[in-house]
Each structure stands twice: as C-alpha cells, then as structure tokens.
Enzyme design. Structure first.
Site, PDB file in Angstrom:
ATOM      1  N   ASP A 101      -6.197  -3.246  -1.835  1.00 15.26           N
ATOM      2  CA  ASP A 101      -5.051  -2.965  -0.965  1.00 15.26           C
ATOM      3  C   ASP A 101      -4.305  -4.213  -0.480  1.00 15.26           C
ATOM      4  O   ASP A 101      -4.899  -5.152   0.040  1.00 15.26           O
ATOM      5  CB  ASP A 101      -5.566  -2.182   0.247  1.00 15.26           C
ATOM      6  CG  ASP A 101      -4.478  -1.494   1.015  1.00 15.26           C
ATOM      7  OD1 ASP A 101      -3.654  -2.191   1.624  1.00 15.26           O
ATOM      8  OD2 ASP A 101      -4.443  -0.256   0.998  1.00 15.26           O
ATOM      9  N   SER A 154       0.823  -1.201   0.000  1.00 21.10           N
ATOM     10  CA  SER A 154       0.000   0.000   0.000  1.00 21.10           C
ATOM     11  C   SER A 154       0.864   1.261   0.000  1.00 21.10           C
ATOM     12  O   SER A 154       1.608   1.503  -0.938  1.00 21.10           O
ATOM     13  CB  SER A 154      -0.971  -0.042   1.182  1.00 21.10           C
ATOM     14  OG  SER A 154      -2.004   0.900   1.020  1.00 21.10           O
TER      15      SER A 154
END
Length: 303
Positions: free
Chosen positions: A155, A41
């Site tokens: 994510d 991320s």
C-alpha cells in the site's frame, strides 16, 4: 472568468475511498476540469478509473453491491502475507473496464506504492493501469502484496497517504484540491441514502469456519470505528494496523505542512470500515456533500 482547472490528490482510506467518486462528481457539476490526478491506495483506484473515462460504469457497479456481493469478491487465503488475495475483485474490474497503459489515459494520472523489502516508494506513471492500482491498494495484512515481474509492492499509504509530492508543476490559475480520508472524528457526517433493493442476509454466505474467525478477528475492517461499542483490547495484528493508522495521520500532517493546497476536504476515519464497500452509495454522497461545501467556501472566499 477563465476555465477552472484542478489538480486532484486523492488519499488512501479503504472503502472510504468511494467518497472520492462523489468528490469528482461535485467538481464536474460545478464546472471544474480535472487536469491531473495523483492517488494513493483507494485514491489510486478511483482516480485511475476516472482517468479512463469509465467512472460512471464503476459507480453503477460498486453502488449496487450488497454485503453478500462484497464478501463473495473476497478470495480469502491462509497466506501469512494477507488474508485476501485480491484476484477476484480485479478480474471483476477488468470485465467492467478494459485495462490500459497509464500513458494512454484521458487525464494525466500517477499513483504510489511501496516496494518491499527495500521500503522504497514506487511512483507509477507508466505501465498497465490495473497493475499500478493493485500495487497501491495492497493494505498490509489485508491484501497480499502485489507482484509485478520480480518485485513486490504494498500500500502506498505506508509512505505517502496523501501524495501531494506526485503533483506535476502547478500552472497559472490551477487549483490544488486534496481529499483526506483519514480525518478526525469531528469531520463525521451523516447522510440518508435509499437502501439497496437487494435483501442482505449473512445466512446466505457459506464460508469456512476459519474465514468467519478472520472476520471476527478483523472486525475493524468490516465495521466503522463509530460502531464499536466497547474496547476489548487488540490482537497483535490489530495493534499493527492501529499503529499504521496513527502513522498515516502523522504523515498526512507533515505532508500538509510541506505542501500548500487551495482546498482540503477531510472525511472522518470513523465514517466507514476499511472493507465496508457495500456502503459505497452512502460514501459517495458524503464525498459529494463535503466537496460542495468546500467549493462554496472557497469560491466565496475568493470573490
């Protein structure tokens, strides 16, 4: 003494990921050479850009954004998959830094995302850099999923918030350093950073009513937990994201039990909200200070 080489692992954490910038600066200033980077991320964003050699360009840009600039980069959408499309910010990034293939980066780099609906971890170690980063940063309910060819990704922090499993085989003398952006409140620190010369005023932001409603509903993304004065209950989506945070904490604990690291730097989750990118300069300083302290302790312990 031989060259000090580091395999660096950068965790997920939204805007707190700007602390990764300071971490890298501290390592370079202390004479360490980063020989590989694995990110999830926000860690994929900063790590990937560092591997291009253009982190100073990115820092100069991100640290000079005020609230209005950050808000203007948020292309809000009514999609049920997320309230930000993410196209505007990546167009801005590509104007700063030319996209390239991961295989061509100056430093070996990989990052993680999650393919949906299969729920499988996808490791990006080749292909276009910004495609990989866009997939890795796609926070559920915030950014819409990334689409690459006929597949969608969200994510990487969902399955692997601190991707130590992505590290290449450790070489003799190499130091493994992990940066966890989802640490306990005890890891909170304060730094003083000169204010931006820009004047910030919400009155200049002309946005639709539904966008303002979104901002109120998702206040946790725009303000750090430390600024929340009173608990007022959670909406269903806030509860979902709170659960996501708790799962990330537990996953990180399990990961650290399974993988040995030489240096672990912990930055408090309460240090900044997920979308508080206007605090990038402050967060970079926090990362730098934390890394410097950790290196001093590590080096003193190995004398």
């Amino acid at each position: 003494m031989g060259k000090k080489t580091v395999s660096l692992v950068l965790s997920s954490g939204g805007a707190r990921g700007m602390a990764h910038i300071g971490v890298i600066e501290a390592l370079e200033e202390a004479g360490y050479e980063i020989v590989s980077i694995s990110g999830s991320s926000a860690g994929a964003l900063v790590g990937g850009i560092y591997a291009t050699g253009f982190l100073p360009v990115f820092k100069d840009w991100i640290c000079n954004l005020d609230r209005i600039d950050v808000f203007s980069l948020m292309d809000f959408t009514l999609s049920t998959k997320g309230f930000i499309k993410g196209e505007k910010v990546f167009l801005a990034l590509k104007k700063l830094i030319e996209d390239c293939k991961i295989e061509e980066l100056k430093i070996p780099f990989n990052c993680t995302a999650v393919e949906i609906p299969q729920g499988k971890e996808k490791i990006f170690d080749k292909g276009m850099l910004f495609d990989a980063i866009r997939a890795s940063v796609s926070i559920p309910t915030v950014l819409t999923p990334a689409r690459i060819k006929d597949r969608e990704y969200v994510d990487g922090g969902i399955l692997n918030p601190l991707p130590l499993s992505l590290l290449p085989k450790k070489k003799r003398g190499e130091i493994i350093i992990a940066i966890d952006l989802n640490g306990p409140k005890e890891a909170f620190v304060e730094v003083v950073v000169a204010p931006s010369p820009k004047k910030e005023t919400d009155s200049l932001i002309k946005v639709p009513r539904w966008v303002k409603d979104y901002k109120d509903k998702f206040a946790k993304y725009f303000e750090s937990d430390a600024k929340v004065e009173k608990y007022k209950g959670m909406s269903s989506l806030e509860l979902l994201n709170y659960s996501f945070d708790i799962l990330q904490d537990k996953l990180t604990s399990v990961i650290l039990e399974r993988h040995k690291v030489d240096v672990l730097v912990s930055i408090a989750r309460t240090q900044a909200g997920t979308l508080e990118f206007h605090r990038a300069a402050e967060l970079a300083e926090i990362g730098k200070k934390k890394m410097q302290d950790a290196l001093n302790e590590f080096e003193n312990g190995n004398q």
